[in-house]
Scaffold this motif. Structure first.
Motif, PDB file in Angstrom:
ATOM      1  N   LEU A 235      24.579  56.289  38.450  1.00 41.74           N
ATOM      2  CA  LEU A 235      23.878  55.001  38.498  1.00 41.74           C
ATOM      3  C   LEU A 235      24.476  54.098  37.428  1.00 41.74           C
ATOM      4  CD1 LEU A 235      21.504  53.288  39.636  1.00 41.74           C
ATOM      5  CD2 LEU A 235      20.098  54.249  37.797  1.00 41.74           C
ATOM      6  N   GLY A 236      24.855  52.875  37.814  1.00 42.39           N
ATOM      7  CA  GLY A 236      25.478  51.998  36.834  1.00 42.39           C
ATOM      8  C   GLY A 236      25.584  50.568  37.329  1.00 42.39           C
ATOM      9  N   PHE A 237      26.670  49.894  36.944  1.00 48.36           N
ATOM     10  CA  PHE A 237      26.838  48.496  37.321  1.00 48.36           C
ATOM     11  C   PHE A 237      28.267  48.228  37.765  1.00 48.36           C
ATOM     12  CE2 PHE A 237      27.829  48.562  32.786  1.00 48.36           C
ATOM     13  CZ  PHE A 237      28.953  47.757  32.689  1.00 48.36           C
ATOM     14  N   THR A 238      28.410  47.203  38.570  1.00 44.63           N
ATOM     15  CA  THR A 238      29.711  46.736  39.029  1.00 44.63           C
ATOM     16  C   THR A 238      30.023  45.390  38.384  1.00 44.63           C
ATOM     17  OG1 THR A 238      28.779  45.542  40.924  1.00 44.63           O
ATOM     18  CG2 THR A 238      29.409  47.839  41.268  1.00 44.63           C
ATOM     19  N   TYR A 239      31.317  45.120  38.244  1.00 43.33           N
ATOM     20  CA  TYR A 239      31.776  43.815  37.757  1.00 43.33           C
ATOM     21  C   TYR A 239      33.125  43.564  38.413  1.00 43.33           C
ATOM     22  CZ  TYR A 239      32.484  39.883  34.600  1.00 43.33           C
ATOM     23  OH  TYR A 239      32.666  38.623  34.078  1.00 43.33           O
ATOM     24  N   PRO A 240      33.180  42.684  39.417  1.00 46.89           N
ATOM     25  CA  PRO A 240      34.405  42.554  40.213  1.00 46.89           C
ATOM     26  C   PRO A 240      35.593  42.026  39.419  1.00 46.89           C
ATOM     27  CG  PRO A 240      32.837  40.808  40.758  1.00 46.89           C
ATOM     28  CD  PRO A 240      32.117  41.776  39.873  1.00 46.89           C
ATOM     29  N   GLY A 241      36.764  42.568  39.732  1.00 51.53           N
ATOM     30  CA  GLY A 241      38.010  42.037  39.217  1.00 51.53           C
ATOM     31  C   GLY A 241      38.732  41.276  40.311  1.00 51.53           C
ATOM     32  N   GLY A 242      39.875  40.674  39.969  1.00 47.25           N
ATOM     33  CA  GLY A 242      40.660  39.965  40.966  1.00 47.25           C
ATOM     34  C   GLY A 242      40.694  38.464  40.758  1.00 47.25           C
ATOM     35  N   LYS A 243      40.940  37.730  41.851  1.00 47.02           N
ATOM     36  CA  LYS A 243      41.074  36.270  41.802  1.00 47.02           C
ATOM     37  C   LYS A 243      39.928  35.605  42.547  1.00 47.02           C
ATOM     38  CE  LYS A 243      46.149  36.439  41.777  1.00 47.02           C
ATOM     39  NZ  LYS A 243      47.383  36.015  42.496  1.00 47.02           N
ATOM     40  N   VAL A 244      39.372  34.556  41.944  1.00 46.08           N
ATOM     41  CA  VAL A 244      38.311  33.784  42.602  1.00 46.08           C
ATOM     42  C   VAL A 244      38.597  32.295  42.396  1.00 46.08           C
ATOM     43  CG1 VAL A 244      36.556  35.580  42.322  1.00 46.08           C
ATOM     44  CG2 VAL A 244      36.839  33.850  40.532  1.00 46.08           C
ATOM     45  N   PRO A 245      38.060  31.422  43.271  1.00 47.92           N
ATOM     46  CA  PRO A 245      38.216  29.976  43.083  1.00 47.92           C
ATOM     47  C   PRO A 245      37.587  29.522  41.764  1.00 47.92           C
ATOM     48  CG  PRO A 245      37.491  30.469  45.307  1.00 47.92           C
ATOM     49  CD  PRO A 245      37.377  31.751  44.538  1.00 47.92           C
ATOM     50  N   SER A 246      37.956  28.325  41.326  1.00 45.24           N
ATOM     51  CA  SER A 246      37.549  27.832  40.007  1.00 45.24           C
ATOM     52  C   SER A 246      36.049  27.673  39.849  1.00 45.24           C
ATOM     53  CB  SER A 246      38.245  26.499  39.705  1.00 45.24           C
ATOM     54  OG  SER A 246      37.911  25.525  40.693  1.00 45.24           O
ATOM     55  N   ASP A 247      35.307  27.432  40.950  1.00 48.89           N
ATOM     56  CA  ASP A 247      33.857  27.246  40.833  1.00 48.89           C
ATOM     57  C   ASP A 247      33.089  28.558  40.974  1.00 48.89           C
ATOM     58  OD1 ASP A 247      34.676  27.385  43.458  1.00 48.89           O
ATOM     59  OD2 ASP A 247      33.181  25.978  44.224  1.00 48.89           O
ATOM     60  N   TYR A 248      33.798  29.695  41.045  1.00 54.59           N
ATOM     61  CA  TYR A 248      33.177  31.015  41.113  1.00 54.59           C
ATOM     62  C   TYR A 248      33.391  31.763  39.800  1.00 54.59           C
ATOM     63  CZ  TYR A 248      32.428  30.883  46.207  1.00 54.59           C
ATOM     64  OH  TYR A 248      32.002  30.567  47.477  1.00 54.59           O
ATOM     65  N   SER A 249      32.485  32.677  39.485  1.00 56.94           N
ATOM     66  CA  SER A 249      32.651  33.562  38.335  1.00 56.94           C
ATOM     67  C   SER A 249      32.038  34.914  38.672  1.00 56.94           C
ATOM     68  CB  SER A 249      31.982  32.974  37.090  1.00 56.94           C
ATOM     69  OG  SER A 249      30.586  32.797  37.298  1.00 56.94           O
ATOM     70  N   ALA A 250      32.582  35.967  38.074  1.00 57.75           N
ATOM     71  CA  ALA A 250      32.102  37.320  38.339  1.00 57.75           C
ATOM     72  C   ALA A 250      30.748  37.542  37.684  1.00 57.75           C
ATOM     73  CB  ALA A 250      33.110  38.337  37.824  1.00 57.75           C
ATOM     74  N   ASP A 251      29.931  38.378  38.324  1.00 61.77           N
ATOM     75  CA  ASP A 251      28.618  38.731  37.791  1.00 61.77           C
ATOM     76  C   ASP A 251      28.405  40.225  38.033  1.00 61.77           C
ATOM     77  OD1 ASP A 251      26.222  38.423  36.542  1.00 61.77           O
ATOM     78  OD2 ASP A 251      25.278  37.201  38.083  1.00 61.77           O
ATOM     79  N   THR A 252      27.397  40.806  37.373  1.00 60.47           N
ATOM     80  CA  THR A 252      27.151  42.237  37.493  1.00 60.47           C
ATOM     81  C   THR A 252      26.221  42.549  38.659  1.00 60.47           C
ATOM     82  OG1 THR A 252      25.324  42.098  35.906  1.00 60.47           O
ATOM     83  CG2 THR A 252      27.500  42.665  35.046  1.00 60.47           C
ATOM     84  N   GLY A 253      26.395  43.717  39.240  1.00 63.42           N
ATOM     85  CA  GLY A 253      25.512  44.237  40.278  1.00 63.42           C
ATOM     86  C   GLY A 253      25.212  45.698  39.985  1.00 63.42           C
ATOM     87  N   THR A 254      24.246  46.257  40.675  1.00 62.88           N
ATOM     88  CA  THR A 254      23.857  47.650  40.480  1.00 62.88           C
ATOM     89  C   THR A 254      24.539  48.534  41.516  1.00 62.88           C
ATOM     90  OG1 THR A 254      21.698  46.997  39.610  1.00 62.88           O
ATOM     91  CG2 THR A 254      21.923  49.265  40.379  1.00 62.88           C
ATOM     92  N   CYS A 255      25.156  49.618  41.036  1.00 65.60           N
ATOM     93  CA  CYS A 255      25.824  50.559  41.929  1.00 65.60           C
ATOM     94  C   CYS A 255      25.210  51.947  41.772  1.00 65.60           C
ATOM     95  CB  CYS A 255      27.322  50.609  41.653  1.00 65.60           C
ATOM     96  SG  CYS A 255      27.763  51.260  40.026  1.00 65.60           S
ATOM     97  N   TYR A 256      25.395  52.774  42.797  1.00 66.14           N
ATOM     98  CA  TYR A 256      24.963  54.167  42.694  1.00 66.14           C
ATOM     99  C   TYR A 256      25.860  55.017  43.570  1.00 66.14           C
ATOM    100  CZ  TYR A 256      22.609  53.370  47.192  1.00 66.14           C
ATOM    101  OH  TYR A 256      22.337  53.040  48.506  1.00 66.14           O
ATOM    102  N   SER A 257      25.843  56.319  43.313  1.00 66.13           N
ATOM    103  CA  SER A 257      26.635  57.256  44.111  1.00 66.13           C
ATOM    104  C   SER A 257      25.988  58.634  44.064  1.00 66.13           C
ATOM    105  CB  SER A 257      28.075  57.341  43.585  1.00 66.13           C
ATOM    106  OG  SER A 257      28.100  57.878  42.274  1.00 66.13           O
ATOM    107  N   PHE A 258      26.251  59.421  45.102  1.00 66.18           N
ATOM    108  CA  PHE A 258      25.835  60.822  45.102  1.00 66.18           C
ATOM    109  C   PHE A 258      26.800  61.606  45.974  1.00 66.18           C
ATOM    110  CE2 PHE A 258      23.415  58.542  48.359  1.00 66.18           C
ATOM    111  CZ  PHE A 258      23.623  59.310  49.490  1.00 66.18           C
TER     112      PHE A 258
END
Length: 223
Positions: free
Chosen positions: A37-60
């Motif tokens: 259980l943790g968080f995501t933070y996207p990498g890569g390229k986005v347009p100038s009016d976008y910015s990365a934000d955190t989300g909740t991830c999980y796995s089993f």
């Protein structure tokens, strides 16, 4: 950032080889149930009016380990991993400011593989993964406007990348133990990839990679 993490793990691996296990791991087999259980933070390229934000991830999932040396084991396993990509879009349109949160929901079947080195009860993981997308990616947005849509498959790709982890093994008895730790998965592929030019000649590029940090728990049984 990823290069620094790789260097740090390399130093840990060298340090671990300087310490011998009380009991050799060579030839031993372990099967493990895993949950993260943790968080995501996207990498890569986005347009100038976008910015990365955190989300909740999980796995089993499940993991198998086999001892190759006194202090090291290879591992392989399969996880069901939910890894959303969250972006903020903010700007002004015709004198009005707006704020929208885009959430690209996607789950994957992650095939994990790598090598685990022990120093007593401490361990460090170094490996990789290949994630097969489960179903369609869906985009859901909220804020000044809301809605949802299924992302066309031509804009999505399977996931692959590197695994870095560290943890501590707690023995319950001769057969059963529990792993507590943390794991980073650094995606190298663009799981969302759009690079198009519209009829007016405007370019739109968005290329997103999965980045996850999660707390991990594993329940192990020695075969």
């Amino acid at each position: 950032m990823m290069k620094k993490l790789l260097v740090a793990v390399g130093i840990l691996c060298i340090a671990f080889t300087a310490f011998a296990q009380e009991e050799s791991l060579a030839g031993k087999s372990i099967i493990s149930g895993q949950f993260g259980l943790g968080f995501t933070y996207p990498g890569g390229k986005v347009p100038s009016d976008y910015s990365a934000d955190t989300g909740t991830c999980y796995s089993f999932g499940v993991q198998y380990l086999y001892g190759l040396t006194d202090t090291g084991m290879i591992f392989g396993g399969l996880d069901y991993a939910y890894k959303p990509l969250v972006l903020k879009c903010e700007g002004d349109l015709y004198g009005y400011s707006y704020s929208i949160t885009d959430k690209y929901n996607a789950a994957y079947y992650d095939i994990n593989f790598g090598y685990r080195m022990y120093m007593g009860s401490l361990f460090v993981d170094l490996g990789g993964y290949y994630g097969i997308m489960s179903g369609d990616m869906k985009n859901k947005w909220s804020g000044d406007t809301s809605g949802s849509e299924t992302v066309e498959s031509k804009y999505t790709n399977n996931d692959y990348g590197i695994i870095l982890g560290i943890g501590y093994n707690i023995a319950i008895n001769e057969k059963v133990s529990i792993d507590l730790g943390a794991r980073i998965k650094g995606g190298l592929s663009n799981v969302y990839d759009i690079d198009e030019t519209d009829e007016e000649g405007s370019q739109f590029t968005m290329q997103l990679k999965n980045r996850t940090v999660s707390a991990q728990i594993g329940v192990n049984y020695a075969l």
